[in-house]
Design a protein around this motif. Structure first.
Motif, short mmCIF file in Angstrom:
data_model
loop_
_atom_site.label_atom_id
_atom_site.label_comp_id
_atom_site.label_asym_id
_atom_site.label_seq_id
_atom_site.Cartn_x
_atom_site.Cartn_y
_atom_site.Cartn_z
N ASP A 165 0.83 -1.21 0.00
CA ASP A 165 0.00 0.00 0.00
C ASP A 165 0.86 1.26 0.00
N PHE A 166 1.95 1.22 0.75
CA PHE A 166 2.82 2.40 0.86
C PHE A 166 3.50 2.71 -0.47
N PHE A 167 3.83 1.68 -1.24
CA PHE A 167 4.56 1.88 -2.49
C PHE A 167 3.63 1.85 -3.71
N GLN A 168 2.40 2.31 -3.55
CA GLN A 168 1.51 2.43 -4.70
C GLN A 168 2.13 3.40 -5.71
N PRO A 169 2.02 3.10 -7.00
CA PRO A 169 2.62 3.98 -8.01
C PRO A 169 1.80 5.25 -8.21
N ASP A 170 2.40 6.18 -8.88
CA ASP A 170 1.71 7.40 -9.28
C ASP A 170 0.51 7.04 -10.16
N PRO A 171 -0.62 7.74 -10.04
CA PRO A 171 -1.80 7.42 -10.85
C PRO A 171 -1.54 7.40 -12.35
N THR A 172 -0.67 8.29 -12.82
CA THR A 172 -0.35 8.30 -14.25
C THR A 172 0.34 7.00 -14.67
N ASP A 173 1.30 6.56 -13.86
CA ASP A 173 1.97 5.30 -14.15
C ASP A 173 1.01 4.12 -14.02
N ARG A 174 0.18 4.15 -12.99
CA ARG A 174 -0.77 3.06 -12.77
C ARG A 174 -1.74 2.91 -13.93
N ASP A 175 -2.26 4.04 -14.43
CA ASP A 175 -3.23 3.98 -15.52
C ASP A 175 -2.58 3.50 -16.81
N ALA A 176 -1.33 3.93 -17.05
CA ALA A 176 -0.63 3.48 -18.25
C ALA A 176 -0.39 1.98 -18.20
N VAL A 177 -0.04 1.48 -17.02
CA VAL A 177 0.19 0.04 -16.87
C VAL A 177 -1.11 -0.72 -17.07
N GLU A 178 -2.21 -0.23 -16.54
CA GLU A 178 -3.51 -0.89 -16.71
C GLU A 178 -3.86 -1.05 -18.18
N ARG A 179 -3.64 0.01 -18.95
CA ARG A 179 -3.95 -0.05 -20.38
C ARG A 179 -3.06 -1.07 -21.10
N MET A 259 11.23 3.35 -16.23
CA MET A 259 11.64 2.54 -15.08
C MET A 259 10.44 2.10 -14.24
N MET A 260 9.56 3.03 -13.88
CA MET A 260 8.45 2.71 -13.01
C MET A 260 7.37 1.91 -13.72
N GLN A 261 7.04 2.28 -14.94
CA GLN A 261 5.97 1.57 -15.65
C GLN A 261 6.40 0.17 -16.04
N ASP A 262 7.65 -0.02 -16.41
CA ASP A 262 8.14 -1.38 -16.66
C ASP A 262 8.07 -2.21 -15.39
N LEU A 263 8.48 -1.62 -14.26
CA LEU A 263 8.49 -2.35 -13.00
C LEU A 263 7.09 -2.84 -12.63
N HIS A 264 6.10 -1.97 -12.73
CA HIS A 264 4.75 -2.35 -12.34
C HIS A 264 4.05 -3.19 -13.40
N SER A 265 4.50 -3.09 -14.64
CA SER A 265 3.97 -3.99 -15.67
C SER A 265 4.44 -5.41 -15.42
N LEU A 266 5.71 -5.58 -15.09
CA LEU A 266 6.24 -6.91 -14.78
C LEU A 266 5.53 -7.51 -13.56
N ALA A 267 5.17 -6.66 -12.62
CA ALA A 267 4.47 -7.14 -11.42
C ALA A 267 3.06 -7.62 -11.71
#
Length: 335
Positions: A165-179, A259-267
């Protein structure tokens, strides 16, 4: 209070150290401050407005939002205010001050007063539930920690969800990963994340983990062969160049390239493969995704884990002192 007073590696290394000490801070009911996370603070809503990058959500006097959704409501990272955002130079200054002051006090043998200094040597491990750590926290003085291998897997497991919960990504990164993930999962049964590590791996350990496109393509074919009847697609994330033609017989999607979007995409994949790296190991921990580290060129794939649930267990031990450098965008080209 616990203060992390030394920088180790780059993003993956720092996240893993931060996570283990968050678990310790929660266990002992004390505040944690990590000024040495300043380089990456702006990537996370929970840390971008705090020069100390503190964790105190478990305390009654918490300064950060307790609700994970509220944490994403912070101002955009580009906004710099006198009472909220700090410049990079200020963060670097605080990092250096904490590191140098702690080292100087340690060498001067001021290790118990005015603060308790807990310093471990490279390769040494300190258990946060062990006597040494417990006595330091129980001293009633701030505990300045220097060392990378503060580890307790069971404690980390116990506190995993608050850490996530503490390391939730920025909303912009999160939305890009979702798409991206929605597109990548279209018409596939299993999505496999592939971390093609380049950059500094050309030099690290003499290039031992700097694999060719042909190596990765071979491993990806092995995954397909071990999952007969399943439609497999691959998400390829890289911080260097790849020859798209090497993967022409495979179904794949390229990662976002940051860096961040790749990280959360892999997750968000079902299985991860890649060379030993704290970057993919954080993705594995964060997303509760099975990870196969490819520790030599002739490593064999075991994809059986891709068809089962992946309950969280002890994350693999990260590689120490390996940087996780990233280009701003991936460079992918056809032959």
């Amino acid at each position: 209070m616990i203060i992390i007073a030394r920088r180790y590696g780059q993003l993956g290394n720092r996240l893993i150290l931060f996570a283990h000490l968050i678990a310790a801070a929660r266990h002992y009911g004390v505040e944690l401050r990590n000024p040495c996370f300043g380089r990456y603070a702006t990537y996370f809503p929970s840390t971008r407005n705090d020069v100390w990058c503190r964790y105190d959500r478990h305390l009654a006097r918490a300064t950060a939002p307790l609700d994970a959704d509220l944490a994403t409501a912070d101002p955009p990272r580009q906004v710099i205010g006198p009472a909220t955002h700090w410049t990079r130079s200020a963060r670097r200054g605080l990092e250096s001050l904490c590191e140098v002051t702690t080292k100087t006090a340690y060498l001067a043998k001021l290790r118990r007063f005015p603060a308790h200094i807990l310093r471990i040597a490279p390769g040494e491990e300190c258990d946060p539930l062990g006597d040494r750590f417990r006595q330091a926290v129980g001293s009633g003085r701030p505990v300045l920690v220097q060392g990378w291998r503060f580890r307790n897997a069971s404690l980390l497991r116990q506190h995993r969800q608050p850490i996530i919960d503490f390391f939730q990504p920025d909303p912009t990164d999160r939305d890009a990963v979702e798409r991206l993930i929605e597109r990548a999962r279209d018409q596939c049964d299993v999505l496999v994340g592939v971390h093609v590590r380049r950059g500094d791996y050309a030099r690290f350990m003499g290039g031992r983990y700097y694999y060719s496109d042909a190596d990765y393509a071979r491993w990806m074919h092995e995954v397909e062969e071990q999952l007969p009847g399943r439609k497999v697609r691959f998400l390829i994330c890289t911080n260097g160049q790849i020859q798209l033609d090497a993967f022409r017989e495979l179904s794949f999607e390229l990662g976002p390239g940051s860096m961040m979007q790749d990280l959360h995409s892999l997750a968000r994949t079902d299985l991860l493969i890649g060379p030993p790296s704290t970057y993919t190991r954080w993705a594995s921990f964060y997303g509760n995704v099975s990870l196969q580290s490819l520790d030599h060129r002739m490593a064999k794939i075991d994809a059986a884990v891709a068809v089962a649930e992946h309950p969280f267990d002890e994350p693999p031990t990260p590689v120490q002192h390996v940087s996780d450098s990233y280009h701003s965008t991936p460079i992918a080209r056809a032959s």
